[in-house]
Design an enzyme around this catalytic site. Structure first.
Site, PDB file in Angstrom:
ATOM      1  N   GLU A  53       1.193 -86.753 110.802  1.00 46.20           N
ATOM      2  CA  GLU A  53       0.179 -85.996 110.078  1.00 46.20           C
ATOM      3  C   GLU A  53       0.667 -85.493 108.718  1.00 46.20           C
ATOM      4  OE1 GLU A  53      -0.953 -83.045 112.944  1.00 46.20           O
ATOM      5  OE2 GLU A  53      -2.459 -84.351 113.843  1.00 46.20           O
ATOM      6  N   GLU A  92      14.284 -91.530 129.189  1.00 46.57           N
ATOM      7  CA  GLU A  92      14.868 -90.249 128.811  1.00 46.57           C
ATOM      8  C   GLU A  92      16.315 -90.104 129.265  1.00 46.57           C
ATOM      9  OE1 GLU A  92      14.092 -86.742 131.893  1.00 46.57           O
ATOM     10  OE2 GLU A  92      12.234 -87.417 130.940  1.00 46.57           O
TER      11      GLU A  92
END
Length: 273
Positions: free
Chosen positions: A83, A114
């Protein structure tokens, strides 16, 4: 590690019978817990401010900001990074988000990603990560192996590090230059850190990039003067920004924007000249 001892893994007594509540009672419990998030973030504002100053300085010196995380944490980092270009008119390379498991993991669970302690350095190398950059590791639990190995790699090459987690005295918090730890407590659904921990993380990340961009001159007053006017909504916003900043007429704003390629800051400078 005994995961049950993590704050984010504890059972929340307020929601112990949430499956038996009316729908209104259910959403009230969720909302009551969400109200605690902003207060948790408020307690770590000094650390957030330090990180903002660090990021702004590193970017001024030619560096970049990288977010790195797994699962929800990784997705939030990618979201905030993505953004920045439309909001502040910066290049996509300036703020980057890396998620364990690659772009596929943005919409799918990638088993074991992970826990892969070797992948982080590979992923950072692929982006030409260097000592000039800042690495912000994101892990609600503060112990995600992928994130910890990324921070260790960043420290090894001399880069600055920030850690965002929601567990006090976490492994992540202990190895970074600046630890940001909003302790949001037990989740409404036990262990579902996409809830309060995720909300706190988004608030922190929004503040880091917004604060850094303000420090870098990407905001005039409270106007996003470097917004990229790439659609009708943003073109209209750019017009209103120019009017608000210069007190010009609508026609003058439109004319200035046309002459300045739709760039609000340039149009403002043109009208103020």
């Amino acid at each position: 590690m005994n995961f049950a001892n993590l704050t984010t893994e504890k059972r929340n007594p307020a929601s112990a019978n949430i499956d038996k509540c009316s729908t209104l009672e259910m959403v009230k419990i969720i909302n009551d817990e969400d109200k605690k998030v902003a207060l948790a973030v408020e307690k770590v504002l000094p650390q957030i401010a330090s990180a903002v100053d660090l990021i702004a300085q590193k970017i001024s010196d030619g560096g970049r900001l990288f977010y790195i995380g797994a699962g929800t944490s990784g997705r939030l980092g990618v979201l905030d990074a993505s953004e920045c270009p439309p909001t502040f008119g910066v290049q996509a390379e300036l703020v980057q988000g890396i998620i364990a498991g690659g772009n596929f993991a943005l919409t799918n669970a990638v088993e074991g990603a992970e826990d892969d302690t070797n992948a982080a350095a590979v992923d950072l190398d692929a982006r030409n990560f260097s000592a000039a950059d800042v690495l912000a590791g994101i892990a609600a639990s503060g112990r995600t192996p992928y994130v910890l190995s990324a921070i260790e790699y960043a420290k090894k090459i001399g880069a600055s590090t920030v850690g965002i987690s929601c567990v006090e005295n976490s492994a992540l918090g202990q190895i970074v230059d600046i630890a940001i730890t909003p302790v949001t407590g037990a989740e409404v659904i036990t262990g579902s850190t996409r809830l309060k921990a995720g909300t706190a993380t988004k608030l922190v990340l929004n503040t880091l990039t917004t604060g850094a961009m303000i420090r870098l001159g990407k905001v005039y007053g409270n106007l996003m003067v470097d917004v990229r006017a790439t659609n009708d909504k943003l073109r209209d916003r750019a017009r209103r920004i120019v009017i608000a900043a210069t007190n010009c007429t609508d026609a003058q704003a439109v004319d200035a924007l046309e002459k300045c390629g739709g760039h609000a800051k340039s149009a403002i400078d043109f009208l103020k000249a």
